[in-house]
Write a protein that holds these residues in place. Structure first.
Motif, PDB file in Angstrom:
ATOM      1  N   HIS A  75      -1.229 -15.487  -1.773  1.00 18.37           N
ATOM      2  CA  HIS A  75      -0.006 -15.124  -2.494  1.00 18.37           C
ATOM      3  C   HIS A  75       0.100 -13.611  -2.653  1.00 18.37           C
ATOM      4  O   HIS A  75       1.179 -13.026  -2.475  1.00 18.37           O
ATOM      5  CB  HIS A  75       0.032 -15.804  -3.855  1.00 18.37           C
ATOM      6  N   ALA A  76      -1.008 -12.958  -2.993  1.00 22.65           N
ATOM      7  CA  ALA A  76      -1.000 -11.501  -3.154  1.00 22.65           C
ATOM      8  C   ALA A  76      -0.681 -10.814  -1.829  1.00 22.65           C
ATOM      9  O   ALA A  76       0.116  -9.859  -1.800  1.00 22.65           O
ATOM     10  CB  ALA A  76      -2.346 -11.023  -3.690  1.00 22.65           C
ATOM     11  N   ASN A  77      -1.272 -11.292  -0.741  1.00 21.35           N
ATOM     12  CA  ASN A  77      -0.979 -10.720   0.578  1.00 21.35           C
ATOM     13  C   ASN A  77       0.497 -10.860   0.923  1.00 21.35           C
ATOM     14  O   ASN A  77       1.130  -9.919   1.407  1.00 21.35           O
ATOM     15  CB  ASN A  77      -1.829 -11.375   1.660  1.00 21.35           C
ATOM     16  N   GLN A  78       1.064 -12.038   0.675  1.00 18.15           N
ATOM     17  CA  GLN A  78       2.482 -12.267   0.965  1.00 18.15           C
ATOM     18  C   GLN A  78       3.371 -11.389   0.092  1.00 18.15           C
ATOM     19  O   GLN A  78       4.376 -10.859   0.562  1.00 18.15           O
ATOM     20  CB  GLN A  78       2.834 -13.733   0.773  1.00 18.15           C
ATOM     21  N   LYS A  79       3.005 -11.233  -1.174  1.00 14.06           N
ATOM     22  CA  LYS A  79       3.804 -10.427  -2.095  1.00 14.06           C
ATOM     23  C   LYS A  79       3.834  -8.963  -1.661  1.00 14.06           C
ATOM     24  O   LYS A  79       4.894  -8.334  -1.643  1.00 14.06           O
ATOM     25  CB  LYS A  79       3.226 -10.558  -3.507  1.00 14.06           C
ATOM     26  N   VAL A  80       2.677  -8.426  -1.301  1.00 13.64           N
ATOM     27  CA  VAL A  80       2.602  -7.036  -0.871  1.00 13.64           C
ATOM     28  C   VAL A  80       3.338  -6.843   0.449  1.00 13.64           C
ATOM     29  O   VAL A  80       4.087  -5.873   0.621  1.00 13.64           O
ATOM     30  CB  VAL A  80       1.125  -6.580  -0.769  1.00 13.64           C
ATOM     31  N   MET A  81       3.170  -7.787   1.376  1.00 14.50           N
ATOM     32  CA  MET A  81       3.854  -7.674   2.663  1.00 14.50           C
ATOM     33  C   MET A  81       5.372  -7.765   2.483  1.00 14.50           C
ATOM     34  O   MET A  81       6.126  -6.998   3.098  1.00 14.50           O
ATOM     35  CB  MET A  81       3.383  -8.762   3.627  1.00 14.50           C
ATOM     36  N   ARG A  82       5.826  -8.671   1.640  1.00 17.96           N
ATOM     37  CA  ARG A  82       7.255  -8.822   1.379  1.00 17.96           C
ATOM     38  C   ARG A  82       7.838  -7.546   0.783  1.00 17.96           C
ATOM     39  O   ARG A  82       8.933  -7.121   1.130  1.00 17.96           O
ATOM     40  CB  ARG A  82       7.491 -10.007   0.440  1.00 17.96           C
ATOM     41  N   TYR A  83       7.075  -6.909  -0.108  1.00 20.31           N
ATOM     42  CA  TYR A  83       7.542  -5.656  -0.716  1.00 20.31           C
ATOM     43  C   TYR A  83       7.609  -4.536   0.322  1.00 20.31           C
ATOM     44  O   TYR A  83       8.564  -3.769   0.368  1.00 20.31           O
ATOM     45  CB  TYR A  83       6.634  -5.248  -1.876  1.00 20.31           C
ATOM     46  N   GLN A  84       6.588  -4.448   1.179  1.00 19.11           N
ATOM     47  CA  GLN A  84       6.537  -3.369   2.161  1.00 19.11           C
ATOM     48  C   GLN A  84       7.567  -3.528   3.277  1.00 19.11           C
ATOM     49  O   GLN A  84       8.008  -2.539   3.846  1.00 19.11           O
ATOM     50  CB  GLN A  84       5.136  -3.269   2.766  1.00 19.11           C
ATOM     51  N   LEU A  85       7.939  -4.759   3.579  1.00 23.29           N
ATOM     52  CA  LEU A  85       8.867  -5.006   4.688  1.00 23.29           C
ATOM     53  C   LEU A  85      10.308  -5.234   4.242  1.00 23.29           C
ATOM     54  O   LEU A  85      11.151  -5.581   5.061  1.00 23.29           O
ATOM     55  CB  LEU A  85       8.402  -6.219   5.502  1.00 23.29           C
ATOM     56  N   GLN A  86      10.596  -5.012   2.985  1.00 23.81           N
ATOM     57  CA  GLN A  86      11.937  -5.277   2.480  1.00 23.81           C
ATOM     58  C   GLN A  86      12.951  -4.254   3.012  1.00 23.81           C
ATOM     59  O   GLN A  86      12.592  -3.177   3.472  1.00 23.81           O
ATOM     60  CB  GLN A  86      11.940  -5.279   0.961  1.00 23.81           C
TER      61      GLN A  86
END
Length: 147
Positions: A75-86
């Motif tokens: 979940h943390a990996n997905q959250k950080v990736m989602r933030y960086q790729l927004q």
């Protein structure tokens, strides 16, 4: 404050992090659990023991902590990736920015983020607090490295 005003509505001040579909291997039950909730100790306990892990509400069996930790890391990996790729969006027209390194949009308006930084940071801080309190070493290490 008026009786039915939005200011009169009670809001829980405690953080909440609900992990969906946590499976109990003993009773085969699957439920959503709030990982931030720590049940109060029973009155008959002589010592106040710090509860580190989570237990099934039906049968009392401890949940698989390694499985919960893996899901939290994911979940943390997905959250950080989602933030960086927004996407960046124009604050006036809400259109997606198409050019890199520009300061303002085509209509001379500033850009805004799809996901606010405060919300993402707040959720990561909750995960850090969970890792510290529940002694989840893998999650703590991943969050320290920035996922």
């Amino acid at each position: 404050v008026a009786e039915y005003s939005s200011l009169a509505k009670w809001v829980n001040p405690c953080p909440e992090f609900v992990l969906p579909d946590v499976f109990c291997v003993e009773c085969q039950d699957s439920r959503d659990i709030n990982l931030c909730y720590i049940p109060p100790p029973a009155d008959d306990e002589e010592e106040q023991i710090k509860q580190i892990h989570w237990f099934c509400e039906d049968c009392g069996t401890e949940y698989d902590v390694a499985s919960i930790e893996r899901r939290l890391v994911q979940h943390a990996n997905q959250k950080v990736m989602r933030y960086q790729l927004q996407d960046l969006r124009c604050s006036k027209t809400n259109s997606v920015a198409t050019h890199s390194l520009v300061q303002v949009s085509k209509v001379a308006a500033s850009f805004k983020l799809d996901l606010p930084q405060e919300a993402t940071r707040g959720e990561i801080e909750i995960l850090q607090d969970l890792a510290e309190y529940h002694e989840l070493d893998e999650l703590r290490e991943r969050l320290r490295k920035g996922c």
